[in-house]
Structure formats: C-alpha cells, structure tokens
Scaffold this active site. Structure first.
Site, PDB file in Angstrom:
ATOM      1  CB  SER A 208       0.381  -6.546  -2.017  1.00 51.24           C
ATOM      2  OG  SER A 208      -1.642  -6.518  -1.398  1.00 51.24           O
ATOM      3  CE  LYS A 212      -4.829  -4.794  -5.749  1.00 50.14           C
ATOM      4  NZ  LYS A 212      -5.346  -7.138  -6.067  1.00 50.14           N
ATOM      5  CG  HIS A 350      -2.458 -11.115   1.114  1.00 48.29           C
ATOM      6  ND1 HIS A 350      -2.596 -10.725  -0.527  1.00 48.29           N
ATOM      7  CD2 HIS A 350      -1.610  -9.473   0.913  1.00 48.29           C
ATOM      8  CE1 HIS A 350      -2.483  -9.951  -1.024  1.00 48.29           C
ATOM      9  NE2 HIS A 350      -1.664  -8.876   0.080  1.00 48.29           N
TER      10      HIS A 350
END
Length: 368
Positions: A208, A212, A350
């Site tokens: 998540s 990044k 997710h």
C-alpha cells in the site's frame, strides 16, 4: 493494453528527443534524467544521504524458533541540527554456516511488529515462514521515519532532524515517501555491516503506502537486488493517466505530506505529468522487480498496476532480459514469473497475505 491511456512518456526517449539504444546511454543520460524528474515533480530532494553520525545499537540478541534462528533488534541512531532520530529494526536470521539473503518489510501504520507476539503479525509479515525458506526476515516501521499524519510544518520525524530552519521549505522538498525510502536505505546500511547477511541478495517489500515508498527506494538505491510492490496503486506501480479508483487529487488532498508540493500541480492534470509510474519501475532495471495486485482492490486499479510493469519492460529488454511474455491480465492466483519480472493478481481485497509472501519467495528461490 494501453490504448486508452493517452500519450505516455517513452522510457527510452529522453526529454530532448534522444533515442536510447544502449545500456550506457540509459545509465549516463536517461536514467539520471528520470530520477531528476521524479525529485523535482513527485518525491522531492532528501537533504542528506547516510549521516556521518549514524550508529547501530544492539538492543536484543537471542536464539529463536527452537534454535533455528537468531532474533535481533537493532536501533539505527542518527542526529542532525534538529536533534536525534531512531529507527528500530527487528531481524530473524536463519542460523547457517554461510551468509543468508534477506527480505526487508516496511511496516505501515496499524501493522504492529514490535512488542507483540509473532502470531499477531504473521498474516502480513510471516517471519517464521520467511526464515524456514532460508531468508532473514527484517522489518522496520515507516512511522519511525515520519509519523504519517498531516503536519504542514514538517517538524516531526527525520524532517525535524535534518531540514534547514533558516529558509522556507521549497516546493521540491522531501515528503513522507522520501523519508520512508531514505529509512529503507539506512536499514540496508545496517545489513551491509551484519556478518550473517548476504547484502548482495536483499529484497525490499512494501504494501500500500509503503509499497509506493519502496519503489522509490529501489529506484534510487541500487543495492536492493529485488524490489516488491504489493497493492501500491496510485503513485506506486499504477499508471496515473487514465487510472480508475484513487487518483492524484485524492492522494494529494487526503495525504498532502506524502509527496512534494510540486506534485499537487498535477491534480486532475495527469496527462501533463512529465513522467508516469512505468518510468519509476524502469529505474529498477535490470534488477528483480515484482508487482502484485488484488482482484477486489478497485481503488488501486490492478489493470493500471500491471500496465506500469508492462510498460517498464523495454528497459529490461535493453539490458538483454526477457519480458513477462504476456500482455493481458492473468487469471487470479496464477503468478507470472519471467527472468527478472514477476506479477500476480491475488483473489481478495487490498492486503498483503501469506499467499503474496509465498509468491515472492518462490520467485526469489529461482532468481535471487
């Protein structure tokens, strides 16, 4: 696959139109140009690399897993004009006669890994599974670098330690993502010093928001041999142009501390970006790269995550490595592993799960 994405920058054509045809051209011209574009427009500029003041404090060292591993806690301590900072690192290292490869996991808010029973974090960080496969399980918490709440003054975390107080903060100053990536490199600094770890075979894993950050860490720090993005979505592995679910405007308004201020100029104007996320992924070439999505994670947009990986392939091909060998979304729970690239679409929401970790270790068993 990319017909609806509009005009995307080519990883092998420089800003002045120069075609990149050799690995030397890539390294000398295009790669450095792309990094500069990301520093200016997305991640910002970290004011320091490895601090001269940094030291590694051994907090704990004991046998674990019925004598099969060594459990260690190391505190990475550093100081600057704003005071002192500290990053806690927890390691489970298989006891072997030779050095072992390692997986570093960047835990995010709500993923407690310190002072808890291992069973409580085994779903997202299955340390015992990792050790049983012959890898060191290493974890740090991104909030030790930046506490991940909107602080317009950037007075907390490493920003408070290292940022200058003599002048206003610039539009290309580093945000939380760069701070977290900077922290991953400091963990790597420690692993290079640990005689039990093979620092030439270290993977960095993020999920998540930390996914990044880990992509940026892997892009700028070439010591990471294997870079893994798990459900990183917008401003991670996913192409921004034409993306569904979360977009730049959502990230920049909901988490304005993550990226630099220049990035906010592209809210609802993704087509004007001088980069897109496939260029970030291309910076990891020719090292190992793995992107994972989840079938129900519409906010991240699995198709755009796969597209980011797919469009980074030309740089791997330039280096003489094969691509994924596919150009459309694979069935769920059917990993695609090529020579240097991996992808899977996990069934579900997710998350990062033991299934994801199994796929990463399966790939590492063959390639790392």
């Amino acid at each position: 696959m990319d017909e609806k994405r509009g005009l995307l920058p080519d990883p092998l054509i420089s800003s002045n139109g120069r075609q990149v045809t050799t690995v030397e051209d890539w390294r000398v011209f295009r790669r450095s140009e792309i990094i500069e574009l990301y520093r200016e427009n997305v991640y910002g500029r970290e004011p320091i690399g490895r601090p001269d003041s940094m030291q590694f404090d051994v907090v704990l060292e004991e046998v674990a897993f019925d004598g099969k591993a060594l459990r260690k806690q190391i505190d990475i301590v550093f100081s600057g004009q704003g005071g002192e900072g500290r990053v806690r690192v927890l390691l489970y290292i298989p006891i072997r006669e030779t050095k072992v490869p390692a997986f570093i996991y960047a835990a995010i808010k709500s993923q407690r890994v310190f002072d808890v029973d291992l069973e409580e974090c085994s779903d997202f960080w299955p340390a015992e599974d990792i050790v049983s496969r012959g890898y060191a399980a290493v974890v740090f918490h991104v909030e030790d670098l930046d506490p991940d709440f909107c602080d317009e003054g950037y007075q907390n975390g490493v920003h408070g330690v290292f940022d200058s107080t003599d002048q206003p903060r610039s539009a290309d100053a580093w945000g939380a993502m760069s701070a977290w990536a900077w922290g991953a490199s400091r963990v790597m600094d420690y692993l290079e010093s640990d005689p039990l770890i093979d620092s030439q075979r270290v993977a960095i894993v993020g999920y998540s928001r930390s996914g990044k950050a880990c992509l940026w860490a892997g892009a700028v720090d070439e010591r990471f041999a294997f870079v893994i993005s798990n459900n990183s979505g917008c401003s991670g592995a996913a192409i921004s142009r034409g993306k569904t679910g979360e977009r730049l405007v959502n990230i920049n308004r909901g988490n304005p501390h993550w990226f630099n201020d220049n990035y906010k100029k592209f809210n609802d104007r993704e087509d004007e970006l001088p980069i897109d996320q496939h260029l970030l992924l291309s910076l990891i070439a020719p090292r190992l790269l793995y992107v994972a999505s989840a079938s129900e994670d519409k906010w991240a947009d699995p198709e755009s995550e796969l597209l980011g990986l797919f469009l980074a392939q030309p740089v791997y091909l330039l280096h003489g490595h094969s691509g994924l060998g596919m150009d459309k979304m694979p069935p769920v729970n059917s990993p695609i592993h090529s020579e240097r690239l991996g992808y899977h679409l996990r069934a579900g929401k997710h998350d990062i799960t033991r299934y994801d970790w199994k796929c990463y270790m399966d790939f590492a068993d063959k390639q790392l």
